[in-house]
Write a protein that holds these residues in place. Sequence first.
Motif, PDB file in Angstrom:
ATOM      1  N   ARG A   1       7.858  18.934  29.834  1.00 23.42           N
ATOM      2  CA  ARG A   1       9.232  18.686  30.132  1.00 23.42           C
ATOM      3  C   ARG A   1       9.888  18.559  28.577  1.00 23.42           C
ATOM      4  NH1 ARG A   1      11.201  19.715  34.946  1.00 23.42           N
ATOM      5  NH2 ARG A   1      10.537  18.060  36.535  1.00 23.42           N
ATOM      6  N   VAL A   2       9.353  19.162  27.500  1.00 20.04           N
ATOM      7  CA  VAL A   2       9.748  19.209  26.137  1.00 20.04           C
ATOM      8  C   VAL A   2      10.152  20.630  25.945  1.00 20.04           C
ATOM      9  CG1 VAL A   2       9.475  18.938  23.676  1.00 20.04           C
ATOM     10  CG2 VAL A   2       8.514  17.330  25.516  1.00 20.04           C
ATOM     11  N   TYR A   3      11.316  20.902  25.669  1.00 15.51           N
ATOM     12  CA  TYR A   3      12.087  22.187  25.303  1.00 15.51           C
ATOM     13  C   TYR A   3      12.008  22.374  23.854  1.00 15.51           C
ATOM     14  CZ  TYR A   3      13.570  22.305  30.096  1.00 15.51           C
ATOM     15  OH  TYR A   3      13.567  21.840  31.558  1.00 15.51           O
ATOM     16  N   ARG A   4      11.602  23.766  23.429  1.00 16.41           N
ATOM     17  CA  ARG A   4      11.391  23.983  21.896  1.00 16.41           C
ATOM     18  C   ARG A   4      12.398  25.025  21.674  1.00 16.41           C
ATOM     19  NH1 ARG A   4       6.773  26.226  21.801  1.00 16.41           N
ATOM     20  NH2 ARG A   4       6.397  26.075  19.618  1.00 16.41           N
ATOM     21  N   PHE A   5      13.144  24.750  20.477  1.00 17.74           N
ATOM     22  CA  PHE A   5      14.053  25.793  20.049  1.00 17.74           C
ATOM     23  C   PHE A   5      13.696  26.143  18.557  1.00 17.74           C
ATOM     24  CE2 PHE A   5      15.921  22.966  23.401  1.00 17.74           C
ATOM     25  CZ  PHE A   5      16.455  23.973  24.157  1.00 17.74           C
ATOM     26  N   ASP A   6      14.193  27.174  18.254  1.00 18.67           N
ATOM     27  CA  ASP A   6      14.047  27.937  16.777  1.00 18.67           C
ATOM     28  C   ASP A   6      15.321  27.597  16.212  1.00 18.67           C
ATOM     29  OD1 ASP A   6      15.807  29.835  17.471  1.00 18.67           O
ATOM     30  OD2 ASP A   6      14.493  31.567  17.356  1.00 18.67           O
ATOM     31  N   GLN A   7      15.266  27.972  14.949  1.00 16.75           N
ATOM     32  CA  GLN A   7      16.412  27.582  14.119  1.00 16.75           C
ATOM     33  C   GLN A   7      17.608  28.332  14.628  1.00 16.75           C
ATOM     34  OE1 GLN A   7      15.368  27.761  10.259  1.00 16.75           O
ATOM     35  NE2 GLN A   7      16.916  26.319   9.460  1.00 16.75           N
ATOM     36  N   GLN A   8      17.794  29.352  15.349  1.00 16.59           N
ATOM     37  CA  GLN A   8      18.878  30.215  15.858  1.00 16.59           C
ATOM     38  C   GLN A   8      19.190  29.617  17.206  1.00 16.59           C
ATOM     39  OE1 GLN A   8      16.652  32.220  14.175  1.00 16.59           O
ATOM     40  NE2 GLN A   8      18.326  31.923  12.683  1.00 16.59           N
ATOM     41  N   GLY A   9      18.310  28.332  17.826  1.00 11.15           N
ATOM     42  CA  GLY A   9      18.760  28.050  19.027  1.00 11.15           C
ATOM     43  C   GLY A   9      18.110  28.584  20.112  1.00 11.15           C
ATOM     44  N   LEU A  10      17.380  29.590  19.908  1.00 13.83           N
ATOM     45  CA  LEU A  10      16.662  30.302  21.117  1.00 13.83           C
ATOM     46  C   LEU A  10      15.661  29.484  21.368  1.00 13.83           C
ATOM     47  CD1 LEU A  10      16.919  33.777  19.899  1.00 13.83           C
ATOM     48  CD2 LEU A  10      18.367  32.651  21.678  1.00 13.83           C
TER      49      LEU A  10
ATOM     50  N   GLN B   1      23.795  32.948  29.693  1.00 14.77           N
ATOM     51  CA  GLN B   1      22.711  33.093  30.904  1.00 14.77           C
ATOM     52  C   GLN B   1      23.344  33.285  32.399  1.00 14.77           C
ATOM     53  OE1 GLN B   1      19.642  30.203  29.950  1.00 14.77           O
ATOM     54  NE2 GLN B   1      18.452  30.754  31.504  1.00 14.77           N
ATOM     55  N   VAL B   2      22.636  33.919  33.030  1.00 16.47           N
ATOM     56  CA  VAL B   2      22.854  34.112  34.424  1.00 16.47           C
ATOM     57  C   VAL B   2      21.802  33.680  35.230  1.00 16.47           C
ATOM     58  CG1 VAL B   2      23.624  35.391  36.375  1.00 16.47           C
ATOM     59  CG2 VAL B   2      24.556  36.018  34.068  1.00 16.47           C
ATOM     60  N   GLY B   3      22.037  32.464  36.094  1.00 16.41           N
ATOM     61  CA  GLY B   3      20.799  32.210  36.964  1.00 16.41           C
ATOM     62  C   GLY B   3      21.127  31.079  38.041  1.00 16.41           C
ATOM     63  N   SER B   4      20.110  30.918  38.929  1.00 13.06           N
ATOM     64  CA  SER B   4      20.365  29.688  39.749  1.00 13.06           C
ATOM     65  C   SER B   4      20.775  28.434  39.125  1.00 13.06           C
ATOM     66  CB  SER B   4      19.442  29.799  40.741  1.00 13.06           C
ATOM     67  OG  SER B   4      18.342  29.256  40.174  1.00 13.06           O
ATOM     68  N   PRO B   5      21.275  27.442  39.892  1.00 10.74           N
ATOM     69  CA  PRO B   5      21.158  26.026  39.244  1.00 10.74           C
ATOM     70  C   PRO B   5      20.235  25.737  38.574  1.00 10.74           C
ATOM     71  CG  PRO B   5      22.878  26.107  41.079  1.00 10.74           C
ATOM     72  CD  PRO B   5      21.871  27.379  41.014  1.00 10.74           C
ATOM     73  N   LEU B   6      19.092  25.848  39.433  1.00 14.92           N
ATOM     74  CA  LEU B   6      17.621  25.352  39.144  1.00 14.92           C
ATOM     75  C   LEU B   6      16.996  26.056  37.905  1.00 14.92           C
ATOM     76  CD1 LEU B   6      16.137  23.608  42.217  1.00 14.92           C
ATOM     77  CD2 LEU B   6      17.238  22.387  40.106  1.00 14.92           C
ATOM     78  N   GLU B   7      17.054  27.407  38.036  1.00 22.97           N
ATOM     79  CA  GLU B   7      16.612  28.244  36.802  1.00 22.97           C
ATOM     80  C   GLU B   7      17.417  27.774  35.512  1.00 22.97           C
ATOM     81  OE1 GLU B   7      16.067  32.437  39.345  1.00 22.97           O
ATOM     82  OE2 GLU B   7      17.573  32.201  38.188  1.00 22.97           O
ATOM     83  N   LEU B   8      18.729  27.628  35.540  1.00 18.09           N
ATOM     84  CA  LEU B   8      19.337  27.002  34.224  1.00 18.09           C
ATOM     85  C   LEU B   8      18.769  25.728  33.872  1.00 18.09           C
ATOM     86  CD1 LEU B   8      22.941  28.533  34.674  1.00 18.09           C
ATOM     87  CD2 LEU B   8      20.809  29.548  33.952  1.00 18.09           C
TER      88      LEU B   8
ATOM     89  N   PRO C   1      16.657  27.228  30.448  1.00 16.22           N
ATOM     90  CA  PRO C   1      17.655  27.511  29.816  1.00 16.22           C
ATOM     91  C   PRO C   1      17.117  28.406  28.542  1.00 16.22           C
ATOM     92  CG  PRO C   1      17.106  25.012  29.093  1.00 16.22           C
ATOM     93  CD  PRO C   1      16.075  25.728  30.473  1.00 16.22           C
ATOM     94  N   ARG C   2      17.903  29.511  28.127  1.00  9.15           N
ATOM     95  CA  ARG C   2      17.429  30.342  27.562  1.00  9.15           C
ATOM     96  C   ARG C   2      17.827  30.236  25.947  1.00  9.15           C
ATOM     97  NH1 ARG C   2      19.734  35.966  28.875  1.00  9.15           N
ATOM     98  NH2 ARG C   2      21.138  35.687  27.461  1.00  9.15           N
ATOM     99  N   ASN C   3      18.764  29.027  25.791  1.00  8.52           N
ATOM    100  CA  ASN C   3      19.003  28.791  24.582  1.00  8.52           C
ATOM    101  C   ASN C   3      19.397  27.339  24.650  1.00  8.52           C
ATOM    102  OD1 ASN C   3      21.813  28.731  25.087  1.00  8.52           O
ATOM    103  ND2 ASN C   3      21.703  31.042  24.683  1.00  8.52           N
ATOM    104  N   ARG C   4      19.890  26.641  23.239  1.00 12.39           N
ATOM    105  CA  ARG C   4      20.062  25.446  23.092  1.00 12.39           C
ATOM    106  C   ARG C   4      21.495  25.168  23.725  1.00 12.39           C
ATOM    107  NH1 ARG C   4      19.273  21.986  17.381  1.00 12.39           N
ATOM    108  NH2 ARG C   4      20.771  20.228  18.057  1.00 12.39           N
ATOM    109  N   PHE C   5      22.624  26.149  23.700  1.00 14.10           N
ATOM    110  CA  PHE C   5      23.820  25.864  24.097  1.00 14.10           C
ATOM    111  C   PHE C   5      23.639  25.620  25.779  1.00 14.10           C
ATOM    112  CE2 PHE C   5      27.449  27.437  26.380  1.00 14.10           C
ATOM    113  CZ  PHE C   5      28.565  26.771  26.035  1.00 14.10           C
ATOM    114  N   VAL C   6      22.840  26.768  26.720  1.00 19.52           N
ATOM    115  CA  VAL C   6      22.792  26.370  27.810  1.00 19.52           C
ATOM    116  C   VAL C   6      22.150  24.961  28.388  1.00 19.52           C
ATOM    117  CG1 VAL C   6      21.945  27.508  30.072  1.00 19.52           C
ATOM    118  CG2 VAL C   6      22.749  28.758  28.250  1.00 19.52           C
ATOM    119  N   ALA C   7      21.086  24.732  27.433  1.00 19.56           N
ATOM    120  CA  ALA C   7      20.290  23.455  27.664  1.00 19.56           C
ATOM    121  C   ALA C   7      21.154  22.523  27.608  1.00 19.56           C
ATOM    122  CB  ALA C   7      19.124  23.529  26.442  1.00 19.56           C
ATOM    123  N   GLY C   8      21.930  22.201  26.464  1.00 21.22           N
ATOM    124  CA  GLY C   8      22.955  21.071  26.523  1.00 21.22           C
ATOM    125  C   GLY C   8      23.977  21.086  27.309  1.00 21.22           C
ATOM    126  N   PHE C   9      24.670  22.419  27.808  1.00 20.82           N
ATOM    127  CA  PHE C   9      25.581  22.344  28.722  1.00 20.82           C
ATOM    128  C   PHE C   9      25.369  22.032  30.041  1.00 20.82           C
ATOM    129  CE2 PHE C   9      29.113  24.234  31.160  1.00 20.82           C
ATOM    130  CZ  PHE C   9      30.089  23.817  30.264  1.00 20.82           C
TER     131      PHE C   9
END
Length: 332
Positions: free
Chosen positions: A321-330, A214-221, A225-233
């Motif tokens: 403030r709850v993020y939802r992710f599918d099986q692929q982590g998107l 993902q590419v974005g400003s700090p607050l956009e990320l 977050p587009r996926n679980r990896f970015v959300a967790g990182f």
Amino acid sequence: MGSITLEQVRKNFGDVEVIPGVDLEINDGEFVVFVGPSGCGKSTLLRLIAGLEDVTSGRIVIDGQDMTQAAPARRKLAMVFQSYALYPHMSVRKNIAFPLKMAGMAAEEQERRVQHAAGILNLTDYLDRRPGQLSGGQRQRVAIGRAIVREPSAFLFDEPLSNLDAALRVNMRVEISELHKKLATTMVYVTHDQVEAMTMADKIVVLRAGHIEQVGSPLELYRSPRNRFVAGFIGSPNMNFLEGAAAAGLGAHAIGVRPEHFAMSTTEGAFSGTVGVAEHLGSDTFLHVDLDDGTHVVARAAGEVPVHHGDRIHLTPQEGRVYRFDQQGLAL
Ligand SMILES: Nc1ncnc2c1ncn2[C@@H]1O[C@H](COP(=O)(O)OP(=O)(O)O)[C@@H](O)[C@H]1O
Ligand SMILES: [Mg+2]
């Protein structure tokens, strides 16, 4: 001056594909941070931009010119490394002037540029010292000075603060941000530390295994977050993830809640558990909670909260403030 465009840039080392094909736009004057776990290809990508590595395929355009095959010196970029590699027997002045001397620049112009850089970096009083007589932070500033005098169209930093202790890192972070404001020159900065990325970047590029996640400003990320990896990182402490019934109830494979987005109660809430470690920092309280379904989460409250090891606690995510992710982590 100082725009950099990567078009389908790929890099293999032998049979191993390290960068599988990256497209990226870096605008003039931007502070761009490449962040990702160790080994994800950050340094390789920076070295490809610098011309220290050849691309396997793809194009690198700097200020509108195709520089894919250009030698490093022609790219007008200046790199600052983690190990500042100063010459111990030379004065600070000579260390800073070194690239200019190598380029055969007239002595007066060398001195003018050294004075200018020293002024910006608060090194004016140290020009006659040797690197051994400087602190770690001052040495790193000398290395940055050596880049400034070249008047590059962009600065490339590869984990420049990793050798410094924690307190000094915080100071240097601010100094480099201020330097960017003063010079208004493009900076591309590599780090594995998401706090550095969040505090310094105009634009963050999150990398995993050579891919841009993902590419974005700090607050956009942080916010989207587009996926679980970015959300967790991105975010500290890390986002909590809950699976099973908690997620199924919201039509997701997993849900994510950041520690700062739990409301805490001693009487009722969406999730109940027992406090393991309670960290009372004064400014914040961090609770490590074992929820009744076995999930371990961290919750953060501002200020002092009178909750201790072994207490029962109830946590409720804040509205929206709850993020939802599918099986692929998107992100859903
Ligand atoms: N010269 C090289 N030869 C072979 N493999 C390399 C070389 N440089 C880097 N790599 C590999 O490429 C991957 C990315 O490395 P690097 O760009 O240094 O990651 P990072 O800077 O994100 O920690 C790693 O798996 C690393 O082992
Ligand atoms: Mg690296």
